[in-house]
Scaffold this motif. Structure first.
Motif, PDB file in Angstrom:
ATOM      1  N   ARG A  11       1.702  -5.005  -2.085  1.00 23.66           N
ATOM      2  CA  ARG A  11       0.258  -4.805  -2.208  1.00 23.66           C
ATOM      3  C   ARG A  11      -0.340  -5.678  -3.302  1.00 23.66           C
ATOM      4  O   ARG A  11      -1.485  -6.098  -3.219  1.00 23.66           O
ATOM      5  N   GLY A  12       0.440  -5.935  -4.346  1.00 23.60           N
ATOM      6  CA  GLY A  12      -0.058  -6.741  -5.453  1.00 23.60           C
ATOM      7  C   GLY A  12      -0.318  -8.183  -5.092  1.00 23.60           C
ATOM      8  O   GLY A  12      -1.052  -8.876  -5.782  1.00 23.60           O
ATOM      9  N   HIS A  13       0.245  -8.634  -3.979  1.00 27.03           N
ATOM     10  CA  HIS A  13       0.054 -10.012  -3.563  1.00 27.03           C
ATOM     11  C   HIS A  13      -0.935 -10.131  -2.412  1.00 27.03           C
ATOM     12  O   HIS A  13      -1.173 -11.228  -1.914  1.00 27.03           O
ATOM     13  N   ALA A  14      -1.533  -9.017  -2.040  1.00 26.64           N
ATOM     14  CA  ALA A  14      -2.578  -9.033  -1.014  1.00 26.64           C
ATOM     15  C   ALA A  14      -3.894  -9.463  -1.667  1.00 26.64           C
ATOM     16  O   ALA A  14      -4.109  -9.240  -2.857  1.00 26.64           O
ATOM     17  N   ALA A  15      -4.766 -10.080  -0.902  1.00 31.35           N
ATOM     18  CA  ALA A  15      -6.063 -10.507  -1.429  1.00 31.35           C
ATOM     19  C   ALA A  15      -6.858  -9.307  -1.940  1.00 31.35           C
ATOM     20  O   ALA A  15      -7.455  -9.358  -3.011  1.00 31.35           O
ATOM     21  N   GLU A  16      -6.872  -8.227  -1.168  1.00 30.82           N
ATOM     22  CA  GLU A  16      -7.519  -6.987  -1.577  1.00 30.82           C
ATOM     23  C   GLU A  16      -6.591  -5.838  -1.210  1.00 30.82           C
ATOM     24  O   GLU A  16      -6.592  -5.368  -0.070  1.00 30.82           O
ATOM     25  N   PRO A  17      -5.784  -5.390  -2.178  1.00 31.12           N
ATOM     26  CA  PRO A  17      -4.807  -4.330  -1.880  1.00 31.12           C
ATOM     27  C   PRO A  17      -5.473  -3.077  -1.334  1.00 31.12           C
ATOM     28  O   PRO A  17      -6.515  -2.657  -1.822  1.00 31.12           O
ATOM     29  N   HIS A  18      -4.880  -2.530  -0.304  1.00 32.72           N
ATOM     30  CA  HIS A  18      -5.366  -1.310   0.333  1.00 32.72           C
ATOM     31  C   HIS A  18      -4.970  -0.121  -0.538  1.00 32.72           C
ATOM     32  O   HIS A  18      -3.799   0.050  -0.866  1.00 32.72           O
ATOM     33  N   ASP A  20      -4.469   3.668  -0.651  1.00 32.50           N
ATOM     34  CA  ASP A  20      -4.297   4.844   0.190  1.00 32.50           C
ATOM     35  C   ASP A  20      -3.349   5.808  -0.520  1.00 32.50           C
ATOM     36  O   ASP A  20      -2.975   5.582  -1.670  1.00 32.50           O
ATOM     37  N   GLN A  21      -2.962   6.885   0.139  1.00 24.57           N
ATOM     38  CA  GLN A  21      -2.084   7.882  -0.474  1.00 24.57           C
ATOM     39  C   GLN A  21      -0.727   7.286  -0.853  1.00 24.57           C
ATOM     40  O   GLN A  21      -0.142   7.656  -1.867  1.00 24.57           O
ATOM     41  N   GLU A  22      -0.247   6.352  -0.060  1.00 32.84           N
ATOM     42  CA  GLU A  22       1.024   5.711  -0.350  1.00 32.84           C
ATOM     43  C   GLU A  22       0.952   4.937  -1.676  1.00 32.84           C
ATOM     44  O   GLU A  22       1.860   5.023  -2.514  1.00 32.84           O
ATOM     45  N   LEU A  23      -0.137   4.206  -1.878  1.00 28.98           N
ATOM     46  CA  LEU A  23      -0.315   3.480  -3.129  1.00 28.98           C
ATOM     47  C   LEU A  23      -0.524   4.451  -4.290  1.00 28.98           C
ATOM     48  O   LEU A  23       0.000   4.241  -5.386  1.00 28.98           O
ATOM     49  N   GLU A  24      -1.268   5.496  -4.054  1.00 27.83           N
ATOM     50  CA  GLU A  24      -1.488   6.519  -5.098  1.00 27.83           C
ATOM     51  C   GLU A  24      -0.150   7.074  -5.579  1.00 27.83           C
ATOM     52  O   GLU A  24       0.092   7.172  -6.786  1.00 27.83           O
ATOM     53  N   ARG A  25       0.731   7.423  -4.653  1.00 27.01           N
ATOM     54  CA  ARG A  25       2.056   7.951  -5.020  1.00 27.01           C
ATOM     55  C   ARG A  25       2.877   6.910  -5.776  1.00 27.01           C
ATOM     56  O   ARG A  25       3.577   7.232  -6.739  1.00 27.01           O
ATOM     57  N   ALA A  26       2.779   5.650  -5.350  1.00 29.08           N
ATOM     58  CA  ALA A  26       3.518   4.579  -6.028  1.00 29.08           C
ATOM     59  C   ALA A  26       3.018   4.403  -7.463  1.00 29.08           C
ATOM     60  O   ALA A  26       3.821   4.214  -8.385  1.00 29.08           O
ATOM     61  N   LEU A  27       1.716   4.496  -7.680  1.00 23.74           N
ATOM     62  CA  LEU A  27       1.167   4.360  -9.031  1.00 23.74           C
ATOM     63  C   LEU A  27       1.558   5.544  -9.915  1.00 23.74           C
ATOM     64  O   LEU A  27       1.812   5.368 -11.116  1.00 23.74           O
ATOM     65  N   ARG A  99     -10.696   3.694  -7.603  1.00 27.94           N
ATOM     66  CA  ARG A  99     -10.127   2.927  -6.485  1.00 27.94           C
ATOM     67  C   ARG A  99     -10.315   1.417  -6.691  1.00 27.94           C
ATOM     68  O   ARG A  99      -9.404   0.637  -6.445  1.00 27.94           O
ATOM     69  N   LEU A 100     -11.493   1.000  -7.135  1.00 26.14           N
ATOM     70  CA  LEU A 100     -11.737  -0.430  -7.350  1.00 26.14           C
ATOM     71  C   LEU A 100     -10.837  -0.975  -8.458  1.00 26.14           C
ATOM     72  O   LEU A 100     -10.278  -2.063  -8.330  1.00 26.14           O
ATOM     73  N   ARG A 101     -10.705  -0.225  -9.544  1.00 22.97           N
ATOM     74  CA  ARG A 101      -9.869  -0.683 -10.654  1.00 22.97           C
ATOM     75  C   ARG A 101      -8.391  -0.678 -10.260  1.00 22.97           C
ATOM     76  O   ARG A 101      -7.623  -1.521 -10.705  1.00 22.97           O
ATOM     77  N   LYS A 102      -7.972   0.254  -9.409  1.00 27.34           N
ATOM     78  CA  LYS A 102      -6.578   0.275  -8.949  1.00 27.34           C
ATOM     79  C   LYS A 102      -6.230  -1.020  -8.237  1.00 27.34           C
ATOM     80  O   LYS A 102      -5.128  -1.537  -8.398  1.00 27.34           O
ATOM     81  N   ARG A 103      -7.158  -1.564  -7.475  1.00 29.19           N
ATOM     82  CA  ARG A 103      -6.908  -2.850  -6.808  1.00 29.19           C
ATOM     83  C   ARG A 103      -6.632  -3.933  -7.828  1.00 29.19           C
ATOM     84  O   ARG A 103      -5.718  -4.743  -7.661  1.00 29.19           O
ATOM     85  N   CYS A 108      -2.618  -7.220 -10.971  1.00 34.62           N
ATOM     86  CA  CYS A 108      -2.215  -7.685 -12.305  1.00 34.62           C
ATOM     87  C   CYS A 108      -0.771  -7.330 -12.647  1.00 34.62           C
ATOM     88  O   CYS A 108      -0.273  -7.761 -13.702  1.00 34.62           O
ATOM     89  N   LEU A 109      -0.093  -6.582 -11.811  1.00 37.37           N
ATOM     90  CA  LEU A 109       1.270  -6.164 -12.155  1.00 37.37           C
ATOM     91  C   LEU A 109       2.239  -7.329 -12.393  1.00 37.37           C
ATOM     92  O   LEU A 109       3.042  -7.265 -13.330  1.00 37.37           O
TER      93      LEU A 109
END
Length: 146
Positions: A11-18, A20-27, A99-103, A108-109
């Motif tokens: 997701r970190g290498h996507a132009a605009e990371p999606h 969702d709940q999967e990303l929320e759990r990963a964070l 959500r915007l800042r999470k992207r 930035c990771l």
């Protein structure tokens, strides 16, 4: 099976990371992991800017002993206010940001882990278990970004 680190790298290498709940759990898992690593290493690192729009320089990812929820200081990675008068006050956990800042955080990771690894090397703590883990994460984000 994809790990939470695999998901963050992808997701970190996507132009605009999606977001969702999967990303929320990963964070959430990343926050927990970074708390443990930061507590063991106790190396400060003032990382990349994660502000929004014209205020890009107002917030940064920072690893240090933060005061959180009015409790005593504890080592962790947080989104901090970078303005001179704020004293690097912790504003959010990585998963607690908007959500915007999470992207922005996810994008930035690679920079975050590279810089944190450099700080650990400079502190002479690269040989510790936590140091080895952070250096491995830095390589992982760098290598897999293509």
């Amino acid at each position: 099976m994809e790990t939470f680190i695999d998901l963050l790298v992808k997701r970190g290498h996507a132009a605009e990371p999606h977001v969702d709940q999967e990303l929320e759990r990963a964070l959430i898992r990343l926050d927990v992991m970074l708390e443990a690593l930061a507590a063991e290493l106790q190396v400060e690192y003032f990382g990349p800017e994660v502000g929004l729009g014209a205020g890009a320089n107002v917030y940064r990812l920072v690893v240090r002993a933060h005061e959180w929820d009015g409790l005593k200081q504890a080592w962790s990675a947080r989104v901090c206010t970078a303005l001179p008068h704020a004293g690097w006050r912790a504003a959010w956990t990585l998963h607690g940001a908007s959500r915007l800042r999470k992207r922005i955080i996810v994008c930035c990771l690679p920079e975050f882990f590279h810089g944190y690894a450099q700080a650990i090397l400079a502190a002479g703590k690269a040989h510790t278990n936590a140091g080895v883990r952070v250096l491995d994460l830095a390589r992982r984000f760098r290598v897999e970004r293509g």
